[in-house]
Write an enzyme that holds these catalytic residues in place. Structure first.
Site, mmCIF file in Angstrom:
data_model
loop_
_atom_site.group_PDB
_atom_site.id
_atom_site.type_symbol
_atom_site.label_atom_id
_atom_site.label_comp_id
_atom_site.label_asym_id
_atom_site.label_seq_id
_atom_site.Cartn_x
_atom_site.Cartn_y
_atom_site.Cartn_z
ATOM 1 N N ARG A 37 -21.396 -15.084 37.325
ATOM 2 C CA ARG A 37 -21.592 -15.663 35.983
ATOM 3 C C ARG A 37 -20.540 -15.130 35.018
ATOM 4 O O ARG A 37 -20.024 -15.860 34.180
ATOM 5 C CB ARG A 37 -23.012 -15.351 35.486
ATOM 6 C CG ARG A 37 -23.302 -15.832 34.070
ATOM 7 C CD ARG A 37 -23.305 -17.349 34.000
ATOM 8 N NE ARG A 37 -23.268 -17.824 32.622
ATOM 9 C CZ ARG A 37 -22.171 -18.034 31.913
ATOM 10 N NH1 ARG A 37 -20.979 -17.780 32.427
ATOM 11 N NH2 ARG A 37 -22.240 -18.477 30.686
ATOM 12 N N THR A 81 -35.952 -26.540 38.326
ATOM 13 C CA THR A 81 -35.792 -27.055 36.969
ATOM 14 C C THR A 81 -36.559 -28.357 36.770
ATOM 15 O O THR A 81 -36.704 -29.153 37.714
ATOM 16 C CB THR A 81 -34.291 -27.269 36.622
ATOM 17 O OG1 THR A 81 -34.187 -28.230 35.571
ATOM 18 C CG2 THR A 81 -33.496 -27.781 37.803
ATOM 19 N N SER A 133 -27.535 -34.412 37.662
ATOM 20 C CA SER A 133 -26.212 -33.794 37.865
ATOM 21 C C SER A 133 -26.185 -33.200 39.272
ATOM 22 O O SER A 133 -27.238 -33.037 39.903
ATOM 23 C CB SER A 133 -25.965 -32.671 36.848
ATOM 24 O OG SER A 133 -26.768 -31.544 37.185
ATOM 25 N N TYR A 165 -25.649 -30.181 39.916
ATOM 26 C CA TYR A 165 -26.443 -28.948 39.817
ATOM 27 C C TYR A 165 -27.926 -29.253 40.048
ATOM 28 O O TYR A 165 -28.585 -28.608 40.869
ATOM 29 C CB TYR A 165 -26.248 -28.287 38.443
ATOM 30 C CG TYR A 165 -27.443 -27.476 38.010
ATOM 31 C CD1 TYR A 165 -27.754 -26.273 38.639
ATOM 32 C CD2 TYR A 165 -28.288 -27.919 36.991
ATOM 33 C CE1 TYR A 165 -28.882 -25.545 38.268
ATOM 34 C CE2 TYR A 165 -29.413 -27.200 36.616
ATOM 35 C CZ TYR A 165 -29.704 -26.016 37.265
ATOM 36 O OH TYR A 165 -30.820 -25.305 36.903
ATOM 37 N N HIS A 166 -28.449 -30.259 39.306
ATOM 38 C CA HIS A 166 -29.872 -30.568 39.455
ATOM 39 C C HIS A 166 -30.169 -31.011 40.889
ATOM 40 O O HIS A 166 -31.232 -30.707 41.436
ATOM 41 C CB HIS A 166 -30.284 -31.657 38.455
ATOM 42 C CG HIS A 166 -30.299 -31.173 37.028
ATOM 43 N ND1 HIS A 166 -29.310 -31.485 36.123
ATOM 44 C CD2 HIS A 166 -31.179 -30.372 36.367
ATOM 45 C CE1 HIS A 166 -29.594 -30.903 34.965
ATOM 46 N NE2 HIS A 166 -30.704 -30.227 35.083
ATOM 47 N N LYS A 188 -30.852 -28.163 43.171
ATOM 48 C CA LYS A 188 -32.222 -27.645 43.050
ATOM 49 C C LYS A 188 -33.197 -28.499 43.874
ATOM 50 O O LYS A 188 -34.164 -27.982 44.436
ATOM 51 C CB LYS A 188 -32.657 -27.651 41.582
ATOM 52 C CG LYS A 188 -31.877 -26.695 40.701
ATOM 53 C CD LYS A 188 -32.273 -25.257 40.984
ATOM 54 C CE LYS A 188 -31.751 -24.316 39.927
ATOM 55 N NZ LYS A 188 -32.048 -22.914 40.212
HETATM 56 N N1 LIG Z 1 -31.402 -20.937 31.315
HETATM 57 C C1 LIG Z 1 -32.176 -22.016 31.363
HETATM 58 O O1 LIG Z 1 -32.440 -22.674 30.350
HETATM 59 C C2 LIG Z 1 -32.769 -22.448 32.687
HETATM 60 C C3 LIG Z 1 -33.574 -23.593 32.704
HETATM 61 C C4 LIG Z 1 -34.147 -24.014 33.913
HETATM 62 C C5 LIG Z 1 -33.900 -23.303 35.079
HETATM 63 N N2 LIG Z 1 -33.100 -22.199 35.036
HETATM 64 C C6 LIG Z 1 -32.853 -21.492 36.305
HETATM 65 O O2 LIG Z 1 -33.118 -20.104 36.156
HETATM 66 C C7 LIG Z 1 -32.185 -19.347 36.933
HETATM 67 C C8 LIG Z 1 -31.504 -18.312 36.045
HETATM 68 O O3 LIG Z 1 -30.854 -18.963 34.964
HETATM 69 P P1 LIG Z 1 -29.983 -18.150 33.921
HETATM 70 O O4 LIG Z 1 -29.906 -18.971 32.696
HETATM 71 O O5 LIG Z 1 -30.470 -16.749 33.861
HETATM 72 O O6 LIG Z 1 -28.559 -18.206 34.650
HETATM 73 P P2 LIG Z 1 -27.389 -17.100 34.710
HETATM 74 O O7 LIG Z 1 -26.173 -17.804 35.211
HETATM 75 O O8 LIG Z 1 -27.287 -16.356 33.418
HETATM 76 O O9 LIG Z 1 -27.933 -16.092 35.826
HETATM 77 C C9 LIG Z 1 -27.800 -16.310 37.202
HETATM 78 C C10 LIG Z 1 -27.275 -15.029 37.837
HETATM 79 O O10 LIG Z 1 -27.168 -15.231 39.256
HETATM 80 C C11 LIG Z 1 -25.946 -14.681 39.700
HETATM 81 N N3 LIG Z 1 -25.535 -15.413 40.920
HETATM 82 C C12 LIG Z 1 -25.186 -16.724 41.016
HETATM 83 N N4 LIG Z 1 -24.859 -17.015 42.291
HETATM 84 C C13 LIG Z 1 -25.013 -15.870 43.007
HETATM 85 C C14 LIG Z 1 -24.822 -15.538 44.388
HETATM 86 N N5 LIG Z 1 -24.376 -16.433 45.273
HETATM 87 N N6 LIG Z 1 -25.087 -14.263 44.773
HETATM 88 C C15 LIG Z 1 -25.527 -13.325 43.888
HETATM 89 N N7 LIG Z 1 -25.706 -13.594 42.572
HETATM 90 C C16 LIG Z 1 -25.452 -14.848 42.137
HETATM 91 C C17 LIG Z 1 -24.973 -14.854 38.530
HETATM 92 O O11 LIG Z 1 -23.901 -13.933 38.558
HETATM 93 C C18 LIG Z 1 -25.889 -14.655 37.318
HETATM 94 O O12 LIG Z 1 -25.876 -13.326 36.863
HETATM 95 C C19 LIG Z 1 -31.207 -20.336 37.548
HETATM 96 O O13 LIG Z 1 -31.586 -20.592 38.874
HETATM 97 C C20 LIG Z 1 -31.390 -21.576 36.697
HETATM 98 O O14 LIG Z 1 -31.116 -22.732 37.415
HETATM 99 C C21 LIG Z 1 -32.522 -21.762 33.868
#
Ligand SMILES: NC(=O)c1ccc[n+]([C@@H]2O[C@H](COP(=O)([O-])OP(=O)(O)OC[C@H]3O[C@@H](n4cnc5c(N)ncnc54)[C@H](O)[C@@H]3O)[C@@H](O)[C@H]2O)c1
Length: 393
Positions: A35, A144, A179, A181-182, A185
């Protein structure tokens, strides 16, 4: 409970790890810092400065007396996943570790394939590692609400009873994601459901709405425990973005008509929901789905709420929608299962928006106006990230 939080350096993973640690669980976190790498690639940064994971963990121990162990590695490396499960022997795994931005996945072919490989392969490695080590481990996976899209009927929690040609069954709710991304999921959900069926794993898929907010009871205990706050056109989520735009005098950028309606929740409710899912695990072989949001708002409604809460002048601008989505549509989604388990939601009140505006105001000097505009166009197969510049941007 021994809990492994994957994606523990991220926006939601870090505060969740602290919350669970403070509630008496034995917590370890995993992250590969990708990230932070996306920020370097795009030439942007979290609005609120964030300390390195190893430093955050040290500060947490100083402030709380509690230890959170950190493992650095990539979930797409199955040997790493296996080593971490062996080292921690978790009773539950909370999986946040995916590429989570719809626009990022729509930049071009390379970003779409990266997103799907990262997310789908990471989750598959985890499913195999759990099945081979201890199928009793409860997997709590972040999905999501965007998996469902915006159908013209009520959205149910994961499953729908369908009568077809005189026969009735309960089937997975149809998915119309918006998308790549979606879509990743949706692929994850299918893989997890299949693994539960064939190996008897227990899993909870949390179909989460769009999260807003930045501060939690634990992250405010020390400045170095802060979690990230994204406002840029690629990773920023809508309400957080509007608050930053209001504070720096940028018009609030409503895409199209602004009738796009989404389930939303406060970051503090993400923590509470994950904990509730952990405390009430799925049964052996069960794949269950909770819709994790507390209220629905249209994008235009959210812009109006921010404009009303901000003491200064705010202009709302309707810009051309870079996404392919319905700008006006029916939206009613069930979300009772977490309430039934005891969730007491933080609803979106003016005080909550004021709190977010305060966070934005404290860090306004760090806002890069060039990062605000949307850069990724769904209708094109390749977009240029104008904030990054240079070859490959
Ligand atoms: N933020 C939102 O509004 C939201 C809404 C719905 C769902 N989500 C889901 O919640 C989860 C967390 O979201 P977030 O906003 O904290 O995202 P974020 O990107 O801030 O956190 C995800 C973390 O996972 C790590 N990561 C990604 N791929 C990796 C891998 N292959 N190995 C090890 N680490 C890895 C990244 O470095 C990051 O620190 C995600 O799965 C996201 O799809 C988030």
């Amino acid at each position: 409970m021994r809990i492994l939080v994957l994606g523990g350096d991220g926006y939601l993973g870090w505060p969740t790890a602290l919350h669970l640690s403070r509630r008496g669980h034995e917590v370890a976190v995993v992250d590969n810092f990708v990230r932070r790498q996306y920020d370097f690639e795009m030439g942007v940064d979290s609005l609120v400065p964030i300390a390195h994971l190893q430093h955050r963990v040290r500060v947490w121990e100083e402030v709380s007396g509690l230890r959170v162990e950190a493992f650095v590695g990539d979930l797409t490396d199955h040997t790493f996943v296996e080593r971490v499960l062996d080292a921690t022997a978790p009773e539950a795994v909370v999986h946040f570790a995916e590429q989570r931005s719809a626009p990022y996945s729509m930049i071009d072919r390379a970003h779409a394939t990266y997103t799907q490989v990262n997310n789908v392969v990471g989750t598959l490695n985890l499913l195999y590692a759990i099945a081979e080590r201890d199928p009793q481990i409860h997997l709590v996976k972040l999905g999501t609400m965007g998996e469902y899209g915006t159908p013209n009927i009520d959205i149910e929690e994961g499953f729908i009873e369908i009568t077809h040609k005189g026969r009735t069954d309960v089937l997975p709710y149809p998915k119309q994601p918006g998308s790549f991304y979606h879509l990743s999921k949706v692929h994850d959900s299918h893989n997890i459901q299949f693994a539960c069926r064939i190996w008897g794993l227990r899993a909870t898929d949390l179909n989460q709405g769009v999260v807003y907010g930045q501060e939690t009871d634990e992250t405010t205990m020390h400045a170095d425990l802060a979690t990230r706050f994204d406002y840029d056109g690629v990773f920023g989520t809508v309400l957080n973005r509007f608050c930053v735009q209001a504070v720096v005098g940028h018009p609030l950028t409503v895409y199209g008509q602004g009738g796009q309606t989404r389930g939303m929740l406060d970051i503090r409710d993400t923590l509470a929901c994950v904990e509730l899912a952990l405390l009430h695990p799925a049964a052996e072989g069960e794949f269950r789905v909770f819709n994790q949001f507390t209220e629905s708002f249209s994008v235009a409604q959210m812009a109006d709420m921010v404009a009303e809460a901000y003491p200064g002048e705010v202009r709302i601008e309707h810009v051309e929608d870079p996404r392919v989505e319905k700008e006006e549509h029916y939206y009613r989604a069930a979300h009772t299962k977490l309430l039934d388990l005891g969730l007491v939601p933080h609803l979106l009140e003016p005080a909550t928006i004021k709190g977010l505006l305060d966070v934005a105001d404290r860090h306004r000097g760090r806002v890069d106006p060039a990062a605000i505009a949307p850069t990724v166009q769904w209708r094109k197969t390749a977009s240029r990230l104008t904030t990054a510049g240079g070859p490959g941007a």
